[in-house]
Design a protein around this motif. Structure first.
Motif, short mmCIF file in Angstrom:
data_model
loop_
_atom_site.label_atom_id
_atom_site.label_comp_id
_atom_site.label_asym_id
_atom_site.label_seq_id
_atom_site.Cartn_x
_atom_site.Cartn_y
_atom_site.Cartn_z
N ALA A 1 0.83 -1.21 0.00
CA ALA A 1 0.00 0.00 0.00
C ALA A 1 0.87 1.26 0.00
O ALA A 1 0.52 2.26 -0.65
N SER B 1 0.51 3.91 -2.93
CA SER B 1 0.07 5.26 -2.55
C SER B 1 1.11 6.31 -2.95
O SER B 1 0.75 7.42 -3.36
N ASN C 1 0.62 6.96 -6.56
CA ASN C 1 -0.57 7.78 -6.78
C ASN C 1 -0.34 9.22 -6.36
O ASN C 1 -0.86 10.16 -6.97
N TRP C 2 0.45 9.43 -5.29
CA TRP C 2 0.75 10.79 -4.84
C TRP C 2 1.61 11.52 -5.87
O TRP C 2 1.41 12.71 -6.13
N ILE D 1 -4.97 10.89 -6.17
CA ILE D 1 -5.29 10.50 -4.80
C ILE D 1 -6.40 11.40 -4.28
O ILE D 1 -6.53 12.55 -4.70
N PRO E 1 -7.43 12.65 -0.80
CA PRO E 1 -7.06 12.66 0.63
C PRO E 1 -8.27 12.60 1.56
O PRO E 1 -8.24 11.90 2.56
N SER F 1 -9.76 9.01 1.53
CA SER F 1 -8.86 8.07 2.19
C SER F 1 -8.84 8.31 3.70
O SER F 1 -8.80 7.36 4.49
N ARG G 1 -7.98 3.82 -5.83
CA ARG G 1 -6.95 4.73 -5.33
C ARG G 1 -7.24 5.19 -3.90
O ARG G 1 -6.35 5.26 -3.05
N THR G 2 -8.51 5.50 -3.64
CA THR G 2 -8.90 5.95 -2.30
C THR G 2 -8.71 4.84 -1.28
O THR G 2 -8.22 5.07 -0.17
N GLY H 1 -4.95 4.34 -0.29
CA GLY H 1 -4.46 5.29 0.70
C GLY H 1 -4.92 4.95 2.11
O GLY H 1 -4.18 5.10 3.09
N LEU I 1 -3.08 1.87 3.75
CA LEU I 1 -1.77 2.22 4.31
C LEU I 1 -1.87 2.44 5.82
O LEU I 1 -1.06 1.92 6.60
#
Length: 258
Positions: A56, A60, A63-64, A69, A71, A74, A181-182, A185, A188
């Motif tokens: 993860a 992530s 993706n960042w 992403i 935020p 997530s 994607r969400t 994050g 993680l």
């Protein structure tokens, strides 16, 4: 390098390829693999979270870098999931081995259904990155989804994405790419929470988890690059068959521990 260590890297490689191909975590495969390797189920669940966290983190960060992403989404998932990941990890250490094994097999069967549901939703729902709900309601809904995913993560050593992705699509109304994607994050932080609790209970095999992570990172890169070359329907069928075989094996291990 010993044969046992090579087997762990190969297990991580296989689960990483599956993650890259299908956009899900590898916990559903890593835990049965660790059982076959010889770890008790509580240690298998805990050690799987090491690789889930590293995978993860890698995804992530990617993706960042590409700014793909969400935020707020997530964070909502993570706030809901971090507390219940603690609960799930505590339950994993408290439940009898046979019950934990049978429950994990049930999760694997549920995963087969949810993969099909996610595929149907992706085909019928429009792809959108903006949630249909007002901001406050969106955040509360994401927290609710995270509560369920966190429990599964801590209890079974999985990321929880297999639950978070379709529920975001159903309840929030965002497309599958943004949902993946969400979820990544959030995984993680959720997996880190469960891993911390498992480490306090002394269940984490850190060297084994590191070797799984090494194979997983390599496999995820291979899987994501191979995906465009493979027919999606055949990949999904193969993975469902593999999950069914793993569920059967987990049930057998549960029976043996009675």
């Amino acid at each position: 390098m010993a044969i046992a260590e090579v087997l762990l890297i190969l297990l991580g490689l296989v689960t990483g390829v599956a993650s890259g191909l299908l956009g899900i975590g590898g916990g559903a495969l890593m835990v049965p693999g660790l059982l076959a390797w010889g770890a008790p189920i509580q240690q298998a669940v805990a050690t799987s979270l090491v690789a889930v966290f590293i995978n993860a983190l890698s995804g992530s960060f990617r993706n960042w870098q590409t700014r793909d992403i969400h935020p707020r989404g997530s964070l909502g998932l993570a706030l809901g999931g971090m507390s219940t990941a603690q609960l799930g990890a505590w339950l994993a250490g408290w439940l009898p081995s046979w019950l934990l094994a049978f429950s994990f097999a049930g999760l694997q069967l549920l995963t087969i259904y949810l993969m099909g549901l996610r595929r149907r939703l992706a085909q019928t729902q429009p792809s959108q990155e903006t949630p249909e709900q007002p901001p406050k309601q969106f955040f509360l809904t994401m927290m609710g989804i995270g509560l369920l995913a966190g429990t599964l993560s801590g209890l079974f050593g999985v990321g929880g994405g297999v639950v978070m992705v379709p529920l975001q699509m159903l309840l929030v109304g965002i497309g599958i790419k943004q949902a993946v994607r969400t979820s990544l994050g959030a995984i993680l932080l959720i997996s880190l929470s469960g891993l911390w609790r498992h480490s306090l209970q002394g269940n984490v095999l850190w060297v084994a988890g590191g070797l799984l992570s090494l194979g997983g990172v390599l496999g995820a890169q291979l899987g994501s690059r191979t995906l465009p070359k493979l027919p999606e329907q055949q990949v999904n069928r193969l993975f469902r068959l593999l999950l069914l075989l793993m569920a059967t094996y987990t049930i057998i291990r549960g029976v043996e521990s009675l």
